[in-house]
Design a protein around this motif. Structure first.
Motif, PDB file in Angstrom:
ATOM      1  N   UNK A   1       0.852  -1.146   0.014  1.00 59.37           N
ATOM      2  CA  UNK A   1      -0.041   0.181   0.073  1.00 59.37           C
ATOM      3  C   UNK A   1       0.877   1.355   0.092  1.00 59.37           C
ATOM      4  N   UNK A   2       1.881   1.281   0.859  1.00 59.25           N
ATOM      5  CA  UNK A   2       2.877   2.484   1.011  1.00 59.25           C
ATOM      6  C   UNK A   2       3.751   2.676  -0.197  1.00 59.25           C
ATOM      7  N   UNK A   3       4.155   1.433  -0.539  1.00 56.26           N
ATOM      8  CA  UNK A   3       4.982   1.480  -1.956  1.00 56.26           C
ATOM      9  C   UNK A   3       4.276   2.055  -2.959  1.00 56.26           C
ATOM     10  N   UNK A   4       3.003   1.591  -3.522  1.00 59.37           N
ATOM     11  CA  UNK A   4       2.248   2.372  -4.332  1.00 59.37           C
ATOM     12  C   UNK A   4       2.056   3.848  -4.318  1.00 59.37           C
ATOM     13  N   UNK A   5       1.681   4.189  -2.829  1.00 58.63           N
ATOM     14  CA  UNK A   5       1.720   5.477  -2.732  1.00 58.63           C
ATOM     15  C   UNK A   5       3.043   6.216  -2.989  1.00 58.63           C
ATOM     16  N   UNK A   6       4.026   5.797  -2.232  1.00 54.30           N
ATOM     17  CA  UNK A   6       5.226   6.466  -2.945  1.00 54.30           C
ATOM     18  C   UNK A   6       5.592   6.511  -4.136  1.00 54.30           C
ATOM     19  N   UNK A   7       5.602   5.439  -4.974  1.00 55.65           N
ATOM     20  CA  UNK A   7       6.190   5.214  -6.179  1.00 55.65           C
ATOM     21  C   UNK A   7       5.252   5.766  -7.483  1.00 55.65           C
ATOM     22  N   UNK A   8       3.971   5.776  -7.107  1.00 56.43           N
ATOM     23  CA  UNK A   8       2.845   6.160  -8.303  1.00 56.43           C
ATOM     24  C   UNK A   8       2.167   7.155  -7.912  1.00 56.43           C
ATOM     25  N   UNK A   9       1.437   7.254  -6.840  1.00 54.62           N
ATOM     26  CA  UNK A   9       0.289   8.222  -6.554  1.00 54.62           C
ATOM     27  C   UNK A   9       1.438   9.651  -6.061  1.00 54.62           C
ATOM     28  N   UNK A  10       2.197   9.624  -5.289  1.00 57.86           N
ATOM     29  CA  UNK A  10       2.873  10.741  -5.112  1.00 57.86           C
ATOM     30  C   UNK A  10       3.638  11.562  -6.132  1.00 57.86           C
ATOM     31  N   UNK A  11       4.519  10.697  -6.821  1.00 63.85           N
ATOM     32  CA  UNK A  11       5.024  11.492  -8.177  1.00 63.85           C
ATOM     33  C   UNK A  11       3.734  11.779  -8.981  1.00 63.85           C
ATOM     34  N   UNK A  12       2.828  11.216  -9.373  1.00 62.92           N
ATOM     35  CA  UNK A  12       1.756  12.111 -10.136  1.00 62.92           C
ATOM     36  C   UNK A  12       0.898  13.122  -9.598  1.00 62.92           C
ATOM     37  N   UNK A  13       1.064  13.116  -8.313  1.00 62.02           N
ATOM     38  CA  UNK A  13       0.255  14.302  -7.560  1.00 62.02           C
ATOM     39  C   UNK A  13       1.190  15.480  -7.837  1.00 62.02           C
TER      40      UNK A  13
END
Length: 292
Positions: free
Chosen positions: A35-47
């Motif tokens: 969960x945290x890896x997806x947030x850090x590697x995908x969602x955060x960069x896109x935001x």
């Protein structure tokens, strides 16, 4: 009464999501690694990229705020070093905890609710500057042997560099692609708050006294440094409010991962961070009252 109502409208949704994460974590004890890896590697960069590359974001309009954020972090680090020497704490453990705030999973949702979408790009820019310093100077403070190359080439750092490049040059992807990035990136905000709530289940009685120094030093140092900066940089309106909010946020959760990676008293750092985030229920309303 109007001010109290505005503060409540900002903090109640944020702490509600954190509380839901805490209750779910207590009940299910989930493994948040993926969960945290997806947030850090995908969602955060896109935001980050979508906010910095947005046509409404003009980097030159936020120069004083970004300078203020940089000076705030450096000033807090200097005060933390003095506190560490005075209380005979390890500076490599305490200083990064006080320098770097939880401006991602708590700061961004708070800024969006408090100052509106029109000022959200400035909050993302502060978040980006904090990440750049954290993954360079902050890592070096945590460990003299830290290798920054890997984290500086992470998706979040690359998205930050590309976002600032788009803001400076005006070169952006087509609007339909940017909209898709923004939709996915916006999912990060509630997910990071939920994750923070799950992390808080690790706070134990034995860690309360141990973490109190860092938990209190973080917002108190921020308040001590932010007022001279607001005056020197002549910040007004939303810029002033954003810097004050940035100053009182709790410690960055990411610092625990760095302390664990470099074996820099991770149990003490965890206590400071978890207790600091728990105490944010007191300091965040104070920061909003001073900044709104």
């Amino acid at each position: 009464m109007d001010l109290l109502s505005r503060i409540a409208q900002v903090i109640v949704p944020v702490f509600l999501i954190v509380a839901i994460g805490w209750f779910y974590g207590r009940r299910a004890r989930p493994d948040m690694t993926v969960f945290n890896r997806i947030t850090l590697d995908v969602l955060s960069p896109l935001l980050v990229y979508a906010a910095l590359a947005d046509r409404s974001f003009r980097l030159q309009d936020h120069g004083p705020l970004l300078l203020g954020g940089t000076l705030l972090m450096l000033g807090c680090g200097l005060l933390a070093w003095v506190v560490a020497r005075a209380f005979r704490a390890q500076p490599r453990s305490l200083v990064p905890v006080v320098m770097f705030t939880n401006c991602g999973n708590m700061g961004l949702p708070l800024a969006l609710l408090a100052f509106g979408p029109e000022h959200f790009g400035a909050a993302v820019a502060l978040f980006s500057i904090s990440n750049l310093l954290h993954f360079s100077l902050g890592m070096r403070i945590t460990s003299a042997h830290a290798a920054t190359r890997e984290l500086l080439l992470s998706p979040l750092m690359l998205a930050t560099a590309l976002g600032f490049a788009s803001a400076l040059t005006g070169l952006r992807p087509p609007a339909m692609l940017l909209t898709g990035m923004k939709m996915l990136g916006d999912a990060m905000l509630p997910l990071m708050l939920f994750s923070l709530g799950v992390r808080l289940i690790a706070l134990t009685r034995s860690g309360l006294a141990l973490g109190l120094l860092g938990a209190l030093a973080r917002p108190l140092a921020g308040l001590a440094v932010v007022w001279p900066l607001v005056w020197l940089l002549d910040l007004q309106g939303a810029a002033r409010g954003q810097l004050v909010l940035f100053a009182v946020l709790p410690p960055a959760v990411m610092q625990f991962l760095l302390a664990e990676r470099y074996r820099q008293e991770p149990e003490k750092v965890a206590a400071m961070i978890l207790l600091g985030n728990a105490l944010s229920v007191l300091f965040v309303p104070l920061g909003l009252a001073l900044g709104l």
